[in-house]
Design a protein around this motif. Structure first.
Motif, short mmCIF file in Angstrom:
data_model
loop_
_atom_site.label_atom_id
_atom_site.label_comp_id
_atom_site.label_asym_id
_atom_site.label_seq_id
_atom_site.Cartn_x
_atom_site.Cartn_y
_atom_site.Cartn_z
N CYS A 366 -43.89 -50.59 34.31
CA CYS A 366 -43.80 -49.69 33.10
C CYS A 366 -43.74 -48.35 33.56
N TYR A 382 -35.77 -43.46 28.49
CA TYR A 382 -36.56 -44.90 27.98
C TYR A 382 -37.94 -44.92 28.50
N GLY A 384 -41.10 -47.44 29.01
CA GLY A 384 -41.68 -48.66 28.69
C GLY A 384 -41.37 -49.77 29.68
N PRO A 391 -34.46 -52.29 31.50
CA PRO A 391 -35.63 -52.35 30.49
C PRO A 391 -35.68 -53.71 29.66
N GLY A 395 -40.85 -51.21 24.68
CA GLY A 395 -40.20 -49.87 25.08
C GLY A 395 -39.96 -48.98 24.00
#
Length: 966
Positions: A366, A382, A384, A391, A395
């Protein structure tokens, strides 16, 4: 030693130790003896710290440059914490030895506060190493050399092992390092003696653990200082451009490709530097750096060549080519351990860990990252979950232009459920998409709230509305409307319902490319309706127009409903005008009357004309809903895909609600229990005796796939037949649609059961091919409550005129007292339930009316309290049984009345029950009852009720009108 470089000096002399004062030998040494020795050690060390503070630290703070002042202040802080801790240990020992005859392990502060000592030394030496890395002591020695001249003699006293010409830099480095390491060596000797003396005490494990930790501390310090010297040497060898960009006090070099031969796949002239927080590729005069939190060493790729490591990051991918397997293994191990440590947020203790800490870093992480490369995510941030550099998981993705996505990702793309905000151009408003996504595009069910207040609830495919969906402009908008139907490539296409709330009319029919195209029905608020063929939103050919007064026109008519051209106008009384009509006048070529056998006008065929049933086959009306359910079944009925196919009827995940609560999707009022395996439930409840109860619960639940399907079908039914659509000329359409719903739901239930058995491996070759159960009989009663309000209204409107006549007959007959009504209906006096009452002739008229066949009347009145035709028939049978019981009581014997007696008795009960819209109730039962009941007792009783209704509606009303003053 003025010519000795600090790096060389560190390698030769930093790790040397001052010979510690030996502890007394002997196996019989007590804990008190050890405590006494530790007291002397702390006293000596505290005095040493006082001299270091006055001779070194205070002048150092005065001489430090601005860029290093923060480091020196931090070093000073850690120094004083360590000094205070030493003095606290000293005071505790002094107090113990002065008040107690003998000391115990519990009295030794060092043992019970070992973690505090360890943490303090780690922080001090980490800061000391950072000062070394940025050459802080070098800068301080050159900055204020006159300060150091004043303290040179004092400094030399700390360096008796070295030449009097030792440089200030070396002096500072040694004095702030060596005494502390020598003191830790003394601690180790203390612990070794404590281990010997405490072997007979329960605190042995505590002492042993503390001793091991202090041993690791010395290893940690040695490694930390080695890394610091290696990093310092690197910065001295690189140009200012690299140093200014990369040099950070707490950054350490872990490996250099010049020391352990390797090079990136981009070219042999490049250089690889592995730090404790970043990986750097130097390419000529430039470089690239990669945060280790987002670096993955992929050893599973088939593309990896001999002695190569595949490195993947969010926007880059390259290979590290080692010279031999050993170098490859070292690079792989160091990379993985560096990544693991940076993810943990701390270095190992000691720095390269112990056996249990050598595992590889997790593939899923993360972190927050800003995309820079060209593409759809350029400049987006981004935050998340990641997996293998993409990814993956939950997120948030935010663009500079205000776009925002919160939800699920898979392999770098939006995939699963997500909420997306898109700002509208030149407006301070957003379009909000709460949808399911597939490979970066909206796909599946979604709810979209547009910035102009329009709302779409339905299905998407590749970012476009596709399949079944509802688009609504609220009543507060300038042009309120609602479309419920099918879409293709973001346009209305196929069967759909359009409500123009401003005009007060509804279109039911076919669409193409966003326009009415094909057969269609228009229903108006006034009651006017017509059926016509449309071509690109314009009416073509002839049609059928039904006016408010039930006149039916068949032919050509204009948009304002003016008769134009050839046509036939049929009046409710049966007269027909047929000819050519114009806007100014009509040329009537023929006038004729339609008469029945009795010579009366036949108007049923006129007033009950039905529209749309043939033009819109039920099999083709809501294909978009059925196809989603079929796709869900074909996908294997996977729980994680259910919402995508069937819509939102459960709450979104906690993560999404926490992220953006204002984007929460409506989910109904049901609490979400633990996930139930509905496939297992299907297998457990397939026996006939429990099947209907199970299906009832499934269809009532918004969490079950069958319940979700019924909910969607109910929405479609209401959109068609509620409000403006409550038109008696649509009854046949609605009736066929309800029966089709039941057949489709049964079909899907069988498909789910087939899937459940297949998953369990219990499906034989011929299983489920045939079923002895009647699906329509089972399902229809279960779904009727969902559509009953609209369906019942259509029946009432369809039979309104008949029920008006019936109600007038009831009003007329209700004026008669019971005795007169019994006589009028020609009921045999022996069957009158009057002798049960001990009344005088004056009392009879007022009281008998409330008691005669009262139980049967109350039973029949329950007919309107249920929606199931089977239950209505049960009520009718119980009414008959109550009549029979009453007569049997009167006759004092069992009595089954024949039809000649039953019909007038039932007519009496119907008259006194005063059920409104009885004709609509009777026809609903007749149309939707189980065909298996035809010809049986239920059929007989329903026929009797129909006869009573006809008698009251026609024969009694027409043959004898009761005066209102009777």
């Amino acid at each position: 030693m003025p010519g000795i470089e600090l790096g060389t000096f560190c390698m030769q002399h930093m790790c040397s130790t001052i010979e510690p004062q030996p502890l007394p030998d002997g196996q019989d040494m007590s804990i008190t003896d050890v405590a006494t020795s530790l007291l002397r050690t702390e006293e000596t060390f505290s005095a040493c710290l006082a001299r270091i503070n006055s001779v070194v630290l205070q002048p150092l703070l005065q001489s430090g440059s601005l860029e290093n002042l923060k480091l020196f202040l931090l070093l000073n802080d850690h120094f004083h914490v360590l000094w205070n801790l030493t003095e606290e240990n000293y005071r505790t020992l002094q107090k113990t030895l002065s008040t107690l005859e003998s000391a115990s392990i519990q009295d030794i502060y060092l043992v019970w506060k070992a973690d505090l000592f360890l943490d303090t030394y780690i922080q001090y030496f980490s800061t000391f190493a950072s000062c070394t890395v940025v050459q802080g002591f070098d800068h301080a020695a050159r900055k204020k050399s006159e300060i150091w001249k004043q303290h040179k003699q004092s400094l030399q006293q700390f360096l008796t092992d070295f030449s009097p010409n030792t440089s200030i830099v070396v002096a500072l480095h040694t004095i702030l390092n060596k005494p502390f390491r020598d003191h830790l060596q003394q601690y180790s000797l203390i612990f070794s003696k404590l281990k010997e003396t405490s072997s007979q005490y329960p605190e042995k494990e505590v002492v042993t653990e503390a001793a091991e930790q202090f041993g690791k501390l010395q290893s940690f310090i040695s490694q930390a200082l080695d890394e610091a010297c290696l990093t310092r040497s690197l910065w001295k060898s690189l140009g200012h451009k690299f140093v200014d960009a990369l040099c950070v006090p707490n950054r350490r070099l872990l490996e250099d490709s010049r020391n352990l031969t390797a090079f990136p796949s981009t070219g042999r002239s490049d250089r690889i530097l592995l730090f404790d927080d970043i990986l750097v590729l130097i390419q000529g005069s430039g470089f690239q750096s990669f945060d280790l939190k987002l670096v993955w060493v992929d050893t599973t790729s088939k593309d990896v060549g001999k002695h190569a490591l595949r490195i993947v990051t969010p926007e880059e991918e390259f290979f590290i080519l080692a010279k031999d397997p050993k170098a490859q293994a070292v690079w792989q191990w160091k990379l993985n351990q560096a990544v693991r440590q940076v993810l943990n947020g701390k270095r190992d203790f000691p720095l390269w860990g112990k056996a249990g800490e050598g595992r590889d870093p997790p593939a899923c992480r993360c972190f927050k990252f800003t995309f820079r490369a060209e593409g759809r995510f350029k400049n987006a941030v981004y935050d998340g979950e990641w997996c293998l550099s993409k990814p993956h998981g939950k997120g948030t993705l935010t663009w500079l232009d205000g776009r925002n996505y919160v939800g699920d990702f898979k392999e770098g793309l939006e995939h699963g459920f997500g909420i997306c905000l898109i700002p509208r151009v030149s407006e301070d408003r957003y379009d909000c998409y709460k949808c399911h996504w597939r490979e970066g595009k909206m796909s599946g069910y979604g709810i979209c709230e547009y910035g102009n207040d329009m709302v779409y609830k339905g299905y998407f495919k590749e970012n476009m509305r596709q399949g079944f969906g509802i688009l609504e402009n609220p009543s507060s908008a300038d042009h309120p409307f609602k479309y419920t139907g099918h879409w293709d490539n973001d346009k209305k296409s196929g069967y759909g319902i359009w409500d123009d709330k401003e005009k007060g009319e509804r279109y039911i029919g076919m669409w193409h490319e966003g326009q009415r195209h094909g057969p269609g029905i228009v229903v108006m608020q006034s009651g006017v309706c017509y059926q016509r063929t449309f071509h690109l939103d314009k009416m073509v050919g002839s049609g059928t127009l039904i006016l408010e007064d039930d006149c039916v026109y068949e032919g050509h008519f204009s948009g304002d409903l003016t008769f134009v051209g050839k046509g036939k106008l049929t009046f409710p009384n049966g007269f027909v005008l047929e000819g050519t009509f114009t806007n100014k006048s009509s040329q009537v070529t023929q006038t004729r009357r339609i008469l029945d056998a009795s010579g009366e006008l036949q108007d049923d065929a006129v007033t009950k004309v039905q529209l749309g049933h043939e033009e819109f086959p039920v099999e083709r009306r809501w294909e978009g809903l059925y196809s989603q359910f079929l796709e869900f079944i074909h996908s294997g009925g996977q729980a994680e895909m259910e919402e995508s196919f069937m819509g939102f009827h459960v709450q979104t995940s906690k993560e999404l609600r926490k992220s953006q609560e204002y984007l929460f999707c409506h989910s109904g009022t049901e609490e979400v229990p633990g996930k139930v395996d509905f496939l297992e439930e299907l297998i457990e409840h397939q026996e006939e005796e429990v099947l209907q109860g199970f299906l009832q619960q499934a269809l009532m639940s918004s969490l079950h796939p069958l319940g979700k399907l019924l909910k969607a079908l109910t929405v479609a039914f209401q959109a068609t037949y509620s409000g403006i659509g409550a038109n008696k000329h649509l009854l046949t359409m609605a009736q066929a649609e309800v029966k089709h719903y039941a057949r489709k739901i049964w079909e899907f239930y069988r498909a789910l059961l087939h899937l459940a058995l297949e998953v369990r491996g219990q499906l034989a070759a011929d299983d489920l091919e045939q079923s002895d159960l009647d699906g329509l009989r089972i399902i229809l009663p279960l779904i009727l409550p969902s559509v009953y309000p609209e369906l019942s209204m259509l029946y009432m409107l369809y039979h309104e005129k008949e029920d008006d006549h019936y109600c007038q007959g009831i009003v007329d007959l209700s004026l008669l007292p019971d005795v007169k009504l019994l006589e009028f209906l020609d009921i045999q006096k022996q069957l009158w339930p009057l002798k049960d009452l001990k009344l005088t002739s004056n009392q009879r008229r007022s009281l008998v009316k409330d008691r005669c066949f009262l139980s049967a009347i109350e039973c029949l009145q329950k007919l309107i309290t249920t929606v199931d035709p089977r239950e209505k028939l049960d009520i009718l049978q119980k009414t008959y049984e109550e009549i029979e019981k009453t007569i049997s009581r009167v006759l004092e014997k069992e009595y089954n009345p024949p039809m000649d007696d039953l019909l007038p008795l039932l007519t009496y009960v119907v008259t006194r029950a005063r059920i409104q819209h009885l004709g609509a109730e009777i026809h609903l039962i007749r149309d939707l009852m189980d065909p298996a009941n035809e010809g049986g007792m239920y059929d007989f009783l329903l026929t009797a009720l129909e006869s009573c209704y006809a008698l009251i509606r026609n024969e009694i009303r027409q043959s004898w009108h009761v005066p209102h003053n009777s």
